[in-house]
Write a protein that holds these residues in place. Structure first.
Motif, PDB file in Angstrom:
ATOM      1  N   GLU A  91       0.766  -1.243   0.000  1.00  0.00           N
ATOM      2  CA  GLU A  91       0.000   0.000   0.000  1.00  0.00           C
ATOM      3  C   GLU A  91       0.800   1.297   0.000  1.00  0.00           C
ATOM      4  O   GLU A  91       0.221   2.360  -0.186  1.00  0.00           O
ATOM      5  N   HIS A 106      -0.594  -5.021   2.616  1.00  0.00           N
ATOM      6  CA  HIS A 106      -1.047  -5.279   1.242  1.00  0.00           C
ATOM      7  C   HIS A 106      -1.989  -4.188   0.767  1.00  0.00           C
ATOM      8  O   HIS A 106      -2.746  -3.630   1.558  1.00  0.00           O
ATOM      9  N   ASN A 108      -5.124  -2.858  -0.210  1.00  0.00           N
ATOM     10  CA  ASN A 108      -6.422  -3.437   0.142  1.00  0.00           C
ATOM     11  C   ASN A 108      -7.484  -2.350   0.327  1.00  0.00           C
ATOM     12  O   ASN A 108      -8.044  -2.189   1.407  1.00  0.00           O
ATOM     13  N   LYS A 111     -10.882  -3.405   1.895  1.00  0.00           N
ATOM     14  CA  LYS A 111     -10.841  -3.921   3.272  1.00  0.00           C
ATOM     15  C   LYS A 111     -11.328  -5.368   3.372  1.00  0.00           C
ATOM     16  O   LYS A 111     -12.054  -5.740   4.287  1.00  0.00           O
ATOM     17  N   HIS A 114      -7.286 -11.374   3.626  1.00  0.00           N
ATOM     18  CA  HIS A 114      -6.221 -11.804   2.723  1.00  0.00           C
ATOM     19  C   HIS A 114      -6.521 -13.181   2.149  1.00  0.00           C
ATOM     20  O   HIS A 114      -7.056 -14.048   2.820  1.00  0.00           O
ATOM     21  N   HIS A 123      -7.448  -9.360  -1.040  1.00  0.00           N
ATOM     22  CA  HIS A 123      -6.933  -7.999  -1.191  1.00  0.00           C
ATOM     23  C   HIS A 123      -6.682  -7.737  -2.670  1.00  0.00           C
ATOM     24  O   HIS A 123      -6.350  -8.650  -3.418  1.00  0.00           O
ATOM     25  N   ASP A 126      -3.223  -9.037  -3.531  1.00  0.00           N
ATOM     26  CA  ASP A 126      -2.899 -10.459  -3.467  1.00  0.00           C
ATOM     27  C   ASP A 126      -2.664 -11.011  -4.868  1.00  0.00           C
ATOM     28  O   ASP A 126      -3.514 -10.875  -5.751  1.00  0.00           O
ATOM     29  N   ASP A 173      -4.842 -14.590   7.186  1.00  0.00           N
ATOM     30  CA  ASP A 173      -4.961 -13.137   7.209  1.00  0.00           C
ATOM     31  C   ASP A 173      -3.970 -12.577   8.227  1.00  0.00           C
ATOM     32  O   ASP A 173      -3.829 -13.150   9.298  1.00  0.00           O
TER      33      ASP A 173
END
Length: 190
Positions: A91, A106, A108, A111, A114, A123, A126, A173
């Protein structure tokens, strides 16, 4: 290895019909302009990341290209430890060695949990694991069509690509139990 093959097959199966239909259809009638989809991201929007290891050595480049169906991510890397390695978009556009923790978590924005296999995932950052050969090299083409766009990677603090020490288990996660960060590259406009 079976999970990797299944994920690759699933991604290709999902992407091929959309790619095949990209230029399909009847041409517009003579004298009329082709229809446009206002939700379609701009074509040929691209970005790149020069990836470095924790000692600051160059390990290769990754390119990201926007398409109507998602982002095509290509890379050619070397001097990495052999085996499976998690590969994510993070991020924050900072890659301060040696731990690369400045890249944040990550990417995301929705929200979600994972993991490509998580019921409440995944995400936007991912991505499938990379398999690095015994000689330390990997070359890949990955297609991401989960809402990720090149434009979204350039929010106020940017983004980065990160390669982890271990493989992603695709469900734990928040990081897939992927271990430390061994290489990082800030995503930049091209």
């Amino acid at each position: 290895m079976k999970i990797r093959a299944l994920l690759t097959a699933a991604a290709l199966t999902a992407a091929l019909p959309a790619l095949a239909q990209e230029n399909a259809g009847t041409p517009p009638a003579k004298g009329t302009a082709p229809a446009t989809d206002k939700k379609t991201p701009p074509k040929h929007q691209t970005a790149k990341a020069q990836v470095k290891d924790s000692q600051g050595k160059d390990v290769g480049d990754i390119t990201l290209e926007q398409t109507k169906q998602g982002i095509l991510i290509k890379g050619k890397l070397s001097n990495l430890p052999p085996g499976q390695h998690a590969f994510h978009i993070h991020e924050v556009g900072k890659c301060e060695a040696p731990g690369f923790t400045t890249a944040g978590g990550h990417f995301n924005p929705t929200k979600k949990a994972h993991g490509l296999l998580a019921p409440k995932g995944k995400h936007h950052g991912d991505l499938p694991n990379l398999y690095v050969a015994k000689d330390g090299t990997v070359q890949f083409d990955i297609f991401s069509q989960n809402g990720l766009t090149v434009k979204s990677l350039f929010d106020k603090d940017g983004s980065a690509v990160v390669i982890h020490a271990q493989e992603d288990d695709y469900h734990t996660d928040p990081t897939g139990d992927a271990g430390g960060r061994i290489a990082c590259g800030v995503v930049e406009k091209t």
